[in-house]
Motif scaffolding. Structure first.
Motif, PDB file in Angstrom:
ATOM      1  N   VAL A  42      -9.131  26.647 -28.397  1.00  0.00           N
ATOM      2  CA  VAL A  42      -7.830  26.630 -27.703  1.00  0.00           C
ATOM      3  C   VAL A  42      -7.275  25.213 -27.611  1.00  0.00           C
ATOM      4  O   VAL A  42      -6.060  25.016 -27.560  1.00  0.00           O
ATOM      5  N   MET A  43      -8.154  24.210 -27.624  1.00  0.00           N
ATOM      6  CA  MET A  43      -7.693  22.833 -27.501  1.00  0.00           C
ATOM      7  C   MET A  43      -6.944  22.363 -28.745  1.00  0.00           C
ATOM      8  O   MET A  43      -6.308  21.318 -28.723  1.00  0.00           O
ATOM      9  N   GLN A  44      -7.061  23.139 -29.825  1.00  0.00           N
ATOM     10  CA  GLN A  44      -6.315  22.767 -31.041  1.00  0.00           C
ATOM     11  C   GLN A  44      -4.843  23.156 -30.955  1.00  0.00           C
ATOM     12  O   GLN A  44      -4.050  22.761 -31.803  1.00  0.00           O
ATOM     13  N   ASP A  45      -4.482  23.912 -29.950  1.00  0.00           N
ATOM     14  CA  ASP A  45      -3.095  24.353 -29.813  1.00  0.00           C
ATOM     15  C   ASP A  45      -2.244  23.187 -29.314  1.00  0.00           C
ATOM     16  O   ASP A  45      -2.340  22.782 -28.158  1.00  0.00           O
ATOM     17  N   LYS A  46      -1.413  22.658 -30.205  1.00  0.00           N
ATOM     18  CA  LYS A  46      -0.602  21.493 -29.818  1.00  0.00           C
ATOM     19  C   LYS A  46       0.746  21.937 -29.250  1.00  0.00           C
ATOM     20  O   LYS A  46       1.489  21.139 -28.691  1.00  0.00           O
ATOM     21  N   ILE A  47       1.088  23.208 -29.407  1.00  0.00           N
ATOM     22  CA  ILE A  47       2.404  23.671 -28.942  1.00  0.00           C
ATOM     23  C   ILE A  47       2.329  24.094 -27.475  1.00  0.00           C
ATOM     24  O   ILE A  47       3.050  23.570 -26.631  1.00  0.00           O
ATOM     25  N   ALA A  48       1.446  25.047 -27.178  1.00  0.00           N
ATOM     26  CA  ALA A  48       1.255  25.427 -25.771  1.00  0.00           C
ATOM     27  C   ALA A  48      -0.069  24.829 -25.332  1.00  0.00           C
ATOM     28  O   ALA A  48      -1.118  25.450 -25.416  1.00  0.00           O
TER      29      ALA A  48
ATOM     30  N   LEU B  72      -9.161  30.296 -22.105  1.00  0.00           N
ATOM     31  CA  LEU B  72     -10.561  30.497 -22.487  1.00  0.00           C
ATOM     32  C   LEU B  72     -10.943  31.968 -22.429  1.00  0.00           C
ATOM     33  O   LEU B  72     -11.581  32.494 -23.345  1.00  0.00           O
ATOM     34  N   VAL B  73     -10.562  32.640 -21.342  1.00  0.00           N
ATOM     35  CA  VAL B  73     -10.942  34.046 -21.210  1.00  0.00           C
ATOM     36  C   VAL B  73     -10.242  34.872 -22.284  1.00  0.00           C
ATOM     37  O   VAL B  73     -10.857  35.751 -22.898  1.00  0.00           O
ATOM     38  N   TYR B  74      -8.971  34.552 -22.545  1.00  0.00           N
ATOM     39  CA  TYR B  74      -8.284  35.306 -23.591  1.00  0.00           C
ATOM     40  C   TYR B  74      -8.949  35.075 -24.953  1.00  0.00           C
ATOM     41  O   TYR B  74      -9.190  36.023 -25.715  1.00  0.00           O
TER      42      TYR B  74
ATOM     43  N   SER C  31     -20.140  31.031 -26.189  1.00  0.00           N
ATOM     44  CA  SER C  31     -18.794  31.500 -26.571  1.00  0.00           C
ATOM     45  C   SER C  31     -17.699  30.729 -25.839  1.00  0.00           C
ATOM     46  O   SER C  31     -16.614  30.518 -26.389  1.00  0.00           O
ATOM     47  N   ILE C  32     -17.963  30.328 -24.608  1.00  0.00           N
ATOM     48  CA  ILE C  32     -16.948  29.567 -23.860  1.00  0.00           C
ATOM     49  C   ILE C  32     -16.814  28.154 -24.450  1.00  0.00           C
ATOM     50  O   ILE C  32     -15.699  27.628 -24.563  1.00  0.00           O
ATOM     51  N   VAL C  33     -17.918  27.571 -24.862  1.00  0.00           N
ATOM     52  CA  VAL C  33     -17.849  26.255 -25.520  1.00  0.00           C
ATOM     53  C   VAL C  33     -17.028  26.374 -26.812  1.00  0.00           C
ATOM     54  O   VAL C  33     -16.136  25.556 -27.076  1.00  0.00           O
ATOM     55  N   ALA C  34     -17.304  27.417 -27.591  1.00  0.00           N
ATOM     56  CA  ALA C  34     -16.551  27.635 -28.843  1.00  0.00           C
ATOM     57  C   ALA C  34     -15.076  27.885 -28.550  1.00  0.00           C
ATOM     58  O   ALA C  34     -14.189  27.345 -29.237  1.00  0.00           O
ATOM     59  N   ALA C  35     -14.797  28.677 -27.520  1.00  0.00           N
ATOM     60  CA  ALA C  35     -13.404  28.982 -27.166  1.00  0.00           C
ATOM     61  C   ALA C  35     -12.661  27.712 -26.750  1.00  0.00           C
ATOM     62  O   ALA C  35     -11.482  27.531 -27.081  1.00  0.00           O
ATOM     63  N   THR C  36     -13.356  26.823 -26.042  1.00  0.00           N
ATOM     64  CA  THR C  36     -12.715  25.575 -25.610  1.00  0.00           C
ATOM     65  C   THR C  36     -12.271  24.762 -26.822  1.00  0.00           C
ATOM     66  O   THR C  36     -11.116  24.321 -26.893  1.00  0.00           O
TER      67      THR C  36
END
Lengths: 402, 402
Positions: free
Chosen positions: A54-60, A274-276, A46-51
């Protein structure tokens, strides 16, 4: 060079526990010494998937600097969880994200403690808190921890004699003792602090890991703004992400934010994201249920192995949750002695002395049951029981010979 | 509740810069205020790949607790890079991994500073260092920063008058001024500390970002064990991962490790593994070359826009690297005044006063050129130049009228 160091470093030493952990790196040793969660339950996939997500967020961008207070959605999540679990009304602004609970303790020491201030502790107390506060050079005083929580008469007398700036407590499955405050003791403890000017530091890293009985309300639900509540993702998600939080009155958070800015600017942006993402995309309650199920089995195994292998003179706690169990040896025996003998039998634990600020506790020791898998627990406790019996025999023999 | 806080919090305030950054969250504002790297150069894809890779490690789980000192291969990598870049022989045991350089400053304050100790600073100096040290209640004294580094005569006189426990310096592309110590000035500065008992804290977060001229040796190469060298991955990989390091003599590292244990146990396990995996699988030098190329263009653009749009009475530094440029307004003008007027023209910067401990610097300001993309720089500087000219006119008009 030595003469250059600050006075506060004079009595500061490396953590005894962390030094012991180095000894136990030998893979042949069965170690009940660490305070480590069982890595089998880390949500690796799940942490690999979360990474990736979240890395797709280009704004924040999760790799950029962010606010000192912490990631706002994560603070909202924590506040919401307090409401759900305990009916506590917490504003997200009353949450500060920290590098694990340990940083919470350091920041609290930083904003509250002048040299010489009194800090009241449970006896025994968590070594990490003793270390964090010690660097601000307070004076510690302690009240005994009974089976149902702190001795409130002792505590009251202590505070009458000398008002305390802080009272530090772990009401759930305490580290090191595994003891939990009963409902009555929670109320009685809160009562002690009515009309006193003491800030209660309620550390709750293990509170979600209850295997037996019902969840009880935090002291903060009785004490309100006079209590600071500390929490952590270390035991319910993963400790390597170093995420904890402080929940406190706005005025305290304001000072903590100033101290945190000066200390390390902010907590890890990526870990917070990641945790969020993890708690958003997964069922945290189901995950915690799995951890509790397995830790519960490990705890039961350890308790029944102790019943079977330890001599009857040895007493021990029967924790309702958490990660630790506390053993008291009959009086001629020293836990440090036992540690040295047990090392030869390839089994390790933490001698209890480190958790006392008054030099006592020589005949106590802490056993961790969360880290070792089930089949290892039986074997380790058997070895430890044998070593205790041998030591007891030797002492008795000496006694007769003398 | 206020009366409960420690004395050290009395003069501690939220970072002026972090408060300004909140104002600049308005997307219409062109901000030269932050100290943010340009997120276009964060290695997003590589970090996602590194996560998937390190998570396969079942033996040393990247989500588990790890050592206070830091991930051993990462410490070796840092030591090796010092050897490669500067011929410095550093043992990996002389490296402690921290939550960014800021935590390095806090830990150094913690182990060295008694209340009232003297700390020598460059004038101006980095606000974050002033804040970190301030919480240990030292006395600051300062020597002026010239175009080629600190005024060594002033510094010498200062130390003769009052020995200093620490001297804090950023020799490369200083924050806030952008100034770099010349080779001669490095030697002269090292000379000042011969036969003195002062620890030199050499902060080098920007050292790898040189666009003009040749890399120069760190002060530590002249001063050896009397210098503590701080480094960071924030500007060459990504700041959200919160990873920096302290490079110091063993005896100092030993105390720093004790302080770090008490402060937050350890740095983020996952971040350390990710950065190590990143530098192993990628060409960090090529990545830094890309950053330098673009920051160099941005710096050139800002300098030529200033030449074109600022009135000739305004002076400014021409940094050889880093992220900041320093502007001095002609004397009737105040940078705080300019800040308020510029806000109306939707352009922001940091007034320089925050970087002085003696209340001076009213007519100075810091401009960041790393965060804004090229086309925005020209427009922002044009607006700022116009505002300066307007203010100058008003002041002259008032002067004539009066």
């Amino acid at each position: 060079m030595n003469s250059q160091f600050a006075d506060r470093m004079r009595s500061a030493h490396r953590s005894f526990i962390r030094e012991i952990l180095k000894v136990t790196e030998n893979p042949e040793i069965i170690s009940f010494a660490g305070g480590l969660p069982n890595p089998r339950f880390f949500p690796v996939e799940s942490i690999v998937a979360a990474t990736a997500k979240v890395m797709q967020d280009k704004i924040a961008n999760p790799l950029q600097y962010s606010t000192t207070e912490g990631y706002a959605p994560l603070r909202e999540y924590i506040a919401h969880r307090y409401a759900k679990r305990h009916g506590l009304k917490i504003n997200p602004n009353e949450i500060l994200i920290t590098n694990g609970s340990q940083q919470g303790l350091d920041l609290i020491g930083k904003i509250f403690l002048n040299k010489g201030d009194f800090v009241a502790l449970e006896k025994p107390s968590y070594l990490g808190a003793i270390q964090a506060f010690s660097l601000y050079e307070p004076q510690f005083h302690t009240a005994t921890l009974r089976d149902d929580g702190i001795d409130t008469e002792q505590l009251s007398a202590l505070l009458d004699q000398q008002p305390s700036k802080l009272f530090y407590t772990i009401p759930n499955f305490q580290n090191p003792s595994g003891i939990t405050y009963s409902d009555a003791k929670r109320r009685a403890t809160a009562q002690v602090f009515q009309h006193r000017n003491t800030i209660i530091v309620e550390d709750d890293p293990y509170g979600e890991l209850r295997f037996i009985g019902q969840d009880l309300p935090p002291l903060k639900s009785y004490l309100g703004d006079n209590a600071i509540l500390l929490g952590s993702f270390s035991k319910i998600v993963a400790p390597g992400l170093r995420l904890g939080w402080i929940c406190a009155h706005n005025e305290i958070i304001e000072k903590l934010v100033i101290a945190k800015q000066a200390t390390d600017l902010q907590s890890n942006t990526l870990s917070q994201r990641l945790v969020y993402q993890y708690v958003t995309d997964n069922d945290l309650d189901a995950h915690i249920a799995t951890i509790k199920h397995h830790y519960g089995i490990q705890r039961d195994l350890m308790v029944s192995a102790i019943e079977q292998h330890f001599p009857p003179e040895v007493t021990y706690t029967r924790p309702e949750g958490g990660m630790f169990l506390w053993v008291t040896l009959p009086n001629p025996l020293s836990a440090m002695d036992l540690f040295n003998h047990a090392a030869k039998a390839n089994v390790a634990f933490v001698p209890g002395k480190a958790f006392y600020v008054d030099g006592s506790g020589n005949n106590t020791l802490r056993l961790n049951f969360s880290n070792a898998d089930a089949h290892i627990i039986e074997e380790g406790i058997k070895r430890l029981g044998l070593t205790i019996k041998q030591l007891l025999l030797e002492k008795t023999a000496c006694h007769i010979a003398a």
